[in-house]
Design a protein around this motif. Structure first.
Motif, PDB file in Angstrom:
ATOM      1  N   ALA A 113       0.829  -1.204   0.000  1.00  0.00           N
ATOM      2  CA  ALA A 113       0.000   0.000   0.000  1.00  0.00           C
ATOM      3  C   ALA A 113       0.860   1.249   0.000  1.00  0.00           C
ATOM      4  O   ALA A 113       0.575   2.213  -0.715  1.00  0.00           O
ATOM      5  CB  ALA A 113      -0.924  -0.012   1.218  1.00  0.00           C
ATOM      6  N   GLY A 114       1.935   1.240   0.788  1.00  0.00           N
ATOM      7  CA  GLY A 114       2.824   2.392   0.814  1.00  0.00           C
ATOM      8  C   GLY A 114       3.518   2.608  -0.510  1.00  0.00           C
ATOM      9  O   GLY A 114       3.655   3.750  -0.982  1.00  0.00           O
ATOM     10  N   ALA A 115       3.966   1.515  -1.140  1.00  0.00           N
ATOM     11  CA  ALA A 115       4.615   1.637  -2.447  1.00  0.00           C
ATOM     12  C   ALA A 115       3.636   2.158  -3.494  1.00  0.00           C
ATOM     13  O   ALA A 115       3.978   3.046  -4.299  1.00  0.00           O
ATOM     14  CB  ALA A 115       5.177   0.289  -2.866  1.00  0.00           C
ATOM     15  N   SER A 116       2.417   1.632  -3.501  1.00  0.00           N
ATOM     16  CA  SER A 116       1.415   2.069  -4.474  1.00  0.00           C
ATOM     17  C   SER A 116       1.070   3.548  -4.280  1.00  0.00           C
ATOM     18  O   SER A 116       0.978   4.301  -5.258  1.00  0.00           O
ATOM     19  CB  SER A 116       0.151   1.212  -4.338  1.00  0.00           C
ATOM     20  OG  SER A 116       0.429  -0.150  -4.589  1.00  0.00           O
ATOM     21  N   PHE A 117       0.876   3.948  -3.055  1.00  0.00           N
ATOM     22  CA  PHE A 117       0.558   5.348  -2.770  1.00  0.00           C
ATOM     23  C   PHE A 117       1.687   6.270  -3.222  1.00  0.00           C
ATOM     24  O   PHE A 117       1.444   7.320  -3.833  1.00  0.00           O
ATOM     25  CB  PHE A 117       0.301   5.527  -1.274  1.00  0.00           C
ATOM     26  CG  PHE A 117       0.118   6.960  -0.854  1.00  0.00           C
ATOM     27  CD1 PHE A 117      -1.054   7.640  -1.149  1.00  0.00           C
ATOM     28  CD2 PHE A 117       1.127   7.635  -0.179  1.00  0.00           C
ATOM     29  CE1 PHE A 117      -1.228   8.960  -0.775  1.00  0.00           C
ATOM     30  CE2 PHE A 117       0.960   8.954   0.205  1.00  0.00           C
ATOM     31  CZ  PHE A 117      -0.216   9.628  -0.093  1.00  0.00           C
ATOM     32  N   ALA A 118       2.927   5.883  -2.944  1.00  0.00           N
ATOM     33  CA  ALA A 118       4.061   6.726  -3.336  1.00  0.00           C
ATOM     34  C   ALA A 118       4.189   6.824  -4.854  1.00  0.00           C
ATOM     35  O   ALA A 118       4.527   7.893  -5.384  1.00  0.00           O
ATOM     36  CB  ALA A 118       5.343   6.167  -2.726  1.00  0.00           C
ATOM     37  N   PHE A 195       0.101   0.540 -15.477  1.00  0.00           N
ATOM     38  CA  PHE A 195       1.177  -0.227 -16.107  1.00  0.00           C
ATOM     39  C   PHE A 195       2.106  -0.809 -15.046  1.00  0.00           C
ATOM     40  O   PHE A 195       2.595  -1.935 -15.185  1.00  0.00           O
ATOM     41  CB  PHE A 195       1.969   0.674 -17.058  1.00  0.00           C
ATOM     42  CG  PHE A 195       3.174   0.015 -17.660  1.00  0.00           C
ATOM     43  CD1 PHE A 195       3.023  -0.976 -18.604  1.00  0.00           C
ATOM     44  CD2 PHE A 195       4.462   0.375 -17.276  1.00  0.00           C
ATOM     45  CE1 PHE A 195       4.123  -1.598 -19.160  1.00  0.00           C
ATOM     46  CE2 PHE A 195       5.567  -0.246 -17.817  1.00  0.00           C
ATOM     47  CZ  PHE A 195       5.398  -1.228 -18.763  1.00  0.00           C
ATOM     48  N   TRP A 196       2.341  -0.063 -13.960  1.00  0.00           N
ATOM     49  CA  TRP A 196       3.180  -0.566 -12.872  1.00  0.00           C
ATOM     50  C   TRP A 196       2.394  -1.465 -11.925  1.00  0.00           C
ATOM     51  O   TRP A 196       2.892  -2.492 -11.459  1.00  0.00           O
ATOM     52  CB  TRP A 196       3.767   0.624 -12.104  1.00  0.00           C
ATOM     53  CG  TRP A 196       4.527   0.242 -10.877  1.00  0.00           C
ATOM     54  CD1 TRP A 196       5.839  -0.148 -10.799  1.00  0.00           C
ATOM     55  CD2 TRP A 196       4.026   0.198  -9.532  1.00  0.00           C
ATOM     56  NE1 TRP A 196       6.181  -0.436  -9.497  1.00  0.00           N
ATOM     57  CE2 TRP A 196       5.087  -0.223  -8.693  1.00  0.00           C
ATOM     58  CE3 TRP A 196       2.791   0.488  -8.960  1.00  0.00           C
ATOM     59  CZ2 TRP A 196       4.932  -0.364  -7.320  1.00  0.00           C
ATOM     60  CZ3 TRP A 196       2.638   0.350  -7.595  1.00  0.00           C
ATOM     61  CH2 TRP A 196       3.703  -0.073  -6.787  1.00  0.00           C
ATOM     62  N   ALA A 197       1.142  -1.107 -11.638  1.00  0.00           N
ATOM     63  CA  ALA A 197       0.370  -1.771 -10.590  1.00  0.00           C
ATOM     64  C   ALA A 197      -0.069  -3.178 -10.961  1.00  0.00           C
ATOM     65  O   ALA A 197      -0.461  -3.946 -10.078  1.00  0.00           O
ATOM     66  CB  ALA A 197      -0.866  -0.936 -10.238  1.00  0.00           C
ATOM     67  N   VAL A 198      -0.041  -3.537 -12.253  1.00  0.00           N
ATOM     68  CA  VAL A 198      -0.516  -4.865 -12.648  1.00  0.00           C
ATOM     69  C   VAL A 198       0.434  -5.948 -12.167  1.00  0.00           C
ATOM     70  O   VAL A 198       0.044  -7.101 -12.023  1.00  0.00           O
ATOM     71  CB  VAL A 198      -0.690  -4.923 -14.185  1.00  0.00           C
ATOM     72  CG1 VAL A 198       0.653  -4.927 -14.886  1.00  0.00           C
ATOM     73  CG2 VAL A 198      -1.529  -6.127 -14.580  1.00  0.00           C
ATOM     74  N   ALA A 264      11.584  -3.725  -1.908  1.00  0.00           N
ATOM     75  CA  ALA A 264      12.401  -3.749  -3.121  1.00  0.00           C
ATOM     76  C   ALA A 264      11.727  -4.534  -4.237  1.00  0.00           C
ATOM     77  O   ALA A 264      11.741  -4.126  -5.409  1.00  0.00           O
ATOM     78  CB  ALA A 264      13.771  -4.345  -2.807  1.00  0.00           C
ATOM     79  N   ALA A 265      11.112  -5.677  -3.894  1.00  0.00           N
ATOM     80  CA  ALA A 265      10.426  -6.480  -4.917  1.00  0.00           C
ATOM     81  C   ALA A 265       9.241  -5.729  -5.502  1.00  0.00           C
ATOM     82  O   ALA A 265       9.022  -5.741  -6.722  1.00  0.00           O
ATOM     83  CB  ALA A 265       9.977  -7.806  -4.305  1.00  0.00           C
ATOM     84  N   THR A 266       8.465  -5.080  -4.649  1.00  0.00           N
ATOM     85  CA  THR A 266       7.308  -4.322  -5.129  1.00  0.00           C
ATOM     86  C   THR A 266       7.743  -3.132  -5.964  1.00  0.00           C
ATOM     87  O   THR A 266       7.113  -2.798  -6.967  1.00  0.00           O
ATOM     88  CB  THR A 266       6.456  -3.841  -3.936  1.00  0.00           C
ATOM     89  OG1 THR A 266       6.092  -4.978  -3.136  1.00  0.00           O
ATOM     90  CG2 THR A 266       5.188  -3.147  -4.412  1.00  0.00           C
ATOM     91  N   ALA A 267       8.824  -2.473  -5.554  1.00  0.00           N
ATOM     92  CA  ALA A 267       9.327  -1.328  -6.321  1.00  0.00           C
ATOM     93  C   ALA A 267       9.753  -1.741  -7.718  1.00  0.00           C
ATOM     94  O   ALA A 267       9.566  -1.001  -8.689  1.00  0.00           O
ATOM     95  CB  ALA A 267      10.498  -0.690  -5.572  1.00  0.00           C
ATOM     96  N   ALA A 268      10.335  -2.928  -7.833  1.00  0.00           N
ATOM     97  CA  ALA A 268      10.879  -3.351  -9.118  1.00  0.00           C
ATOM     98  C   ALA A 268       9.810  -3.772 -10.112  1.00  0.00           C
ATOM     99  O   ALA A 268       9.912  -3.468 -11.309  1.00  0.00           O
ATOM    100  CB  ALA A 268      11.867  -4.498  -8.907  1.00  0.00           C
ATOM    101  N   PRO A 271       3.060  -4.722  -7.346  1.00  0.00           N
ATOM    102  CA  PRO A 271       2.572  -5.722  -6.383  1.00  0.00           C
ATOM    103  C   PRO A 271       2.269  -7.065  -7.037  1.00  0.00           C
ATOM    104  O   PRO A 271       1.571  -7.124  -8.043  1.00  0.00           O
ATOM    105  CB  PRO A 271       1.303  -5.075  -5.808  1.00  0.00           C
ATOM    106  CG  PRO A 271       0.929  -3.993  -6.751  1.00  0.00           C
ATOM    107  CD  PRO A 271       2.129  -3.600  -7.514  1.00  0.00           C
ATOM    108  N   VAL A 272       2.830  -8.122  -6.473  1.00  0.00           N
ATOM    109  CA  VAL A 272       2.572  -9.496  -6.924  1.00  0.00           C
ATOM    110  C   VAL A 272       2.067 -10.275  -5.713  1.00  0.00           C
ATOM    111  O   VAL A 272       2.816 -10.510  -4.762  1.00  0.00           O
ATOM    112  CB  VAL A 272       3.837 -10.161  -7.504  1.00  0.00           C
ATOM    113  CG1 VAL A 272       3.541 -11.603  -7.908  1.00  0.00           C
ATOM    114  CG2 VAL A 272       4.355  -9.361  -8.691  1.00  0.00           C
TER     115      VAL A 272
END
Length: 348
Positions: A113-118, A195-198, A264-268, A271-272
């Motif tokens: 959630a934090g990564a998505s919000f940022a 494109f990133w969130a998928v 780091a995984a989510t940033a790259a 979200p999976v």
């Protein structure tokens, strides 16, 4: 005079069923399967390349079309899938071990959630459009959200497993709500964000992996340090403390490892889901409950799962592709239901 009855031979003692234990043989088998999956990942796609050609162009790049496809597109994709799967599998095992909750997921710390919000803020407020920019915003957001959850869910005695889960749920709901409000107001931001969130390992080059690699390495190092103490923490804080362990210190190390690996995984790749939730159950089925074996098994199985689902996504709708996040949800949901019904596998 009656005959003395012959002594009856004692029945052999029944052995208790052996507890499943991890072994180096199991790790070697998983490693071999992972190598095979990586080779298939380099060979399979909209244009299939024979394995012999793949091995040749890997060792001797010749500028041919096959060499360009392998080195430019599929090597970065496979390397990213390998790193992300390893990180999420390890983080899931750590999260379930530290919370003593078999249904815990690294996302409960608010990392995703934090990564998505940022990322939404980066696109909306700063006009970020490059994946490398997404990575840094996602890392910062994941770290801040995790720190907030950790602060809210901790007391003087350290992080409380129940409080962490509740705090993570609340913080995640808040951040997702704000992010959705921004996306509903700005269509352009939504187009870039989705494109990133998928959740995909495609379209990323090695620069994205290199940017998050230091965080992954530090997270794996902290995970290795906390492996032996996790077994004692399963007995409860009081028992662990009586055995000379400092529960709060080791919980902080473990939760920090989860933050770094998941962030780091989510940033790259975005979200999976389901990797951190399902993989530790499969690892415990083969390795037992000793976390010195659970963690390496989870790392290898997580990497194998991500690469396998990425390959599956390339072939089911060929010549188009399904992103790994979509395939993981389609595969992970039924698998997790099956695991839950086999109660022996979800018991820690």
């Amino acid at each position: 005079m009656s005959a003395t009855p012959a002594p009856v031979a004692a029945a052999p003692a029944q052995r208790a069923p052996a507890v499943t234990r991890g072994s180096l043989v199991g790790l070697v088998v998983l490693g071999g399967l992972l190598v095979l999956a990586c080779l298939l990942s380099l060979a399979v796609g909209s244009r299939s390349i024979p394995l012999g050609t793949v091995l040749h162009v890997l060792l001797h790049p010749d500028g041919s079309d096959a060499s360009m496809i392998v080195h430019t597109l599929r090597v970065p994709r496979t390397a990213l899938g390998l790193a992300v799967g390893t990180a999420l599998g390890t983080a899931g095992a750590l999260m379930q071990g530290h919370t003593r909750n078999p249904l815990a997921d690294p996302g409960l710390l608010g990392v995703e959630a934090g990564a998505s919000f940022a990322v939404v803020v980066g696109i909306y407020a700063f006009g970020i459009t490059q994946l490398s920019g997404y990575a840094w915003f996602a890392l910062a957001g994941a770290g801040l959200a995790s720190a907030a959850v950790f602060a809210i869910g901790s007391s003087r005695g350290g992080p409380n497993p129940v409080s962490l889960v509740l705090a993570g749920t609340a913080v995640s709901a808040l951040l997702y709500s704000v992010a959705q409000a921004i996306l509903l107001r700005d269509v352009d931001t939504l187009d870039d964000y989705r494109f990133w969130a998928v959740g995909s390992v495609a379209g990323r080059d090695l620069d994205v992996l290199l940017e998050v690699l230091p965080f992954l390495l530090v997270g794996m190092l902290l995970a290795a340090v906390s492996a032996s103490t996790l077994n004692l923490l399963q007995l409860g804080d009081d028992v662990a403390a009586s055995l000379g362990l400092h529960p709060m210190r080791h919980k902080v190390v473990g939760i920090l490892a989860v933050m770094l690996l998941t962030g780091a995984a989510t940033a790259a790749c975005g979200p999976v889901g389901f990797v951190g939730l399902v993989v530790p159950h499969v690892a415990r089925f083969f390795s037992g409950v000793d976390y010195r074996w659970v963690l390496p098994y989870s790392a290898l199985i997580g990497a194998l799962l991500v690469i396998a689902t990425d390959i599956l996504g390339r072939v089911v709708v060929r010549p188009a592709e399904l992103q790994v996040g979509i395939v993981m949800a389609l595969v992970g949901g039924p698998v997790f239901i099956w695991l839950v019904r086999r109660s022996r596998m979800v018991r820690i």
